[in-house]
Design a protein around this motif. Structure first.
Motif, mmCIF file in Angstrom:
data_model
loop_
_atom_site.group_PDB
_atom_site.id
_atom_site.type_symbol
_atom_site.label_atom_id
_atom_site.label_comp_id
_atom_site.label_asym_id
_atom_site.label_seq_id
_atom_site.Cartn_x
_atom_site.Cartn_y
_atom_site.Cartn_z
ATOM 1 N N GLY A 77 1.032 -1.383 0.183
ATOM 2 C CA GLY A 77 -0.151 -0.452 0.449
ATOM 3 C C GLY A 77 1.124 0.876 0.101
ATOM 4 N N ASN A 78 2.238 1.159 -0.201
ATOM 5 C CA ASN A 78 2.612 2.887 -0.544
ATOM 6 C C ASN A 78 3.206 3.159 -1.822
ATOM 7 N N LEU A 79 2.459 4.462 -2.109
ATOM 8 C CA LEU A 79 2.684 5.090 -2.567
ATOM 9 C C LEU A 79 3.777 5.706 -3.447
ATOM 10 N N THR A 80 4.515 5.610 -4.287
ATOM 11 C CA THR A 80 5.988 6.645 -4.759
ATOM 12 C C THR A 80 5.437 7.275 -6.002
ATOM 13 N N THR A 81 5.666 8.212 -6.238
ATOM 14 C CA THR A 81 5.581 8.816 -7.141
ATOM 15 C C THR A 81 7.174 9.134 -8.260
ATOM 16 N N LEU A 82 6.590 9.222 -9.252
ATOM 17 C CA LEU A 82 8.133 9.993 -10.651
ATOM 18 C C LEU A 82 7.431 10.961 -10.964
#
Length: 286
Positions: free
Chosen positions: A281-286
């Motif tokens: 459930g961890n969100l990573t944004t590029l």
């Protein structure tokens, strides 16, 4: 289920003053819940929204897997004389296939059918490179079938947006399985089928497409799979770009791409943003 993906973005029009001037049409198309929201006077929005169902039926008549269409005829006969829109979509498939190193591949329909029926897929029938074009005709390889579910919803979203823009609309949010905006801003929630609401994005004059492999299961397995049976690496991938079709196709393939490859994809495809949700459930944004 007939839907390719969990519809993981929902529009949030929170008490905006312009809301009183917004009109919405909603329905079902290409196996998904769809809607078009237009801002402006009723005498402008009403006829544009009234024309939407017929336009979507015409799009489904080309690209739907869920009813007789040009696509189903192609799969039955192995070749198809292409309409301009079908030719355009085929070219976009070529580009997505190239950008993702072959991970975006419409010939995975063979894998879907095998998973759904509990049979063994013939790997020799999988590979977009086996298709060929002669003039305006698309030819499939021996025994091949294709699905456009990984790009057609985004392409339909682009078509509706272009129709509205030509008709003079200046502010709209189009959701034909993927989202595209005229003007804005529109604030959208990013949701994952396992972890719920995990983030948000703001859309202005762009498009966003989201893929969640476990949003739809085939015989208990995620519906998104690579042409060589590659499993998904992410629970959800959301891509913001200028084109809903390319965001759609690339978000599908990106489910199987590690972060270093996603960074390269963002640059190569000139994407605005990539958001990924891992299995925890961890969100990573590029």
């Amino acid at each position: 289920m007939n839907r390719r993906r969990f519809l993981s973005l929902s529009a949030a029009f929170a008490c905006a003053p312009a809301l009183a001037q917004a009109s919405t049409w909603s329905g079902i198309a290409l196996g998904a819940e769809v809607s078009v929201t237009l801002h402006g006077p009723r005498d402008m929005t009403a006829p544009l929204l009234a024309a939407t169902p017929a336009r979507l039926r015409a799009i489904e008549a080309q690209f739907s897997l869920f009813q007789p269409s040009a696509l189903t005829r192609l799969n039955e006969t192995g070749q198809l004389d292409l309409s301009p829109e079908f030719a355009d979509l085929t070219a976009l498939c070529d580009r997505a296939h190239l950008l993702t190193g072959g991970l975006f591949d419409p010939t995975v329909q063979t894998l879907w059918q095998a998973a759904a029926t509990g049979t063994q897929a013939d790997p020799t029938r999988i590979g977009w490179h086996q298709t060929r074009r002669t003039r305006n005709t698309l030819h499939l390889g021996q025994g091949q079938q294709i699905t456009l579910n990984g790009i057609a919803q985004g392409y339909a979203t682009d078509l509706i947006r272009a129709d509205l823009q030509r008709a003079g609309a200046t502010k709209a949010l189009i959701n034909i399985g993927e989202f595209a905006a005229l003007s804005g801003p529109f604030h959208l929630g990013l949701s994952d089928p396992e972890h719920g609401l995990v983030g948000q994005t703001t859309l202005t004059d762009g498009a966003v497409a989201t893929s969640s492999p476990s949003g739809t299961l085939i015989a208990g397995q995620p519906h998104i799979m690579g042409p060589a049976g590659q499993p998904p690496l992410w629970s959800t991938v959301s891509i913001t770009a200028g084109s809903a079709a390319m965001a759609d196709a690339l978000s599908t393939a990106a489910c199987m791409m590690p972060l270093p490859d996603l960074r390269g994809l963002k640059q190569a495809a000139n994407l605005y943003r990539i958001q990924v949700v891992d299995t925890e459930g961890n969100l990573t944004t590029l």
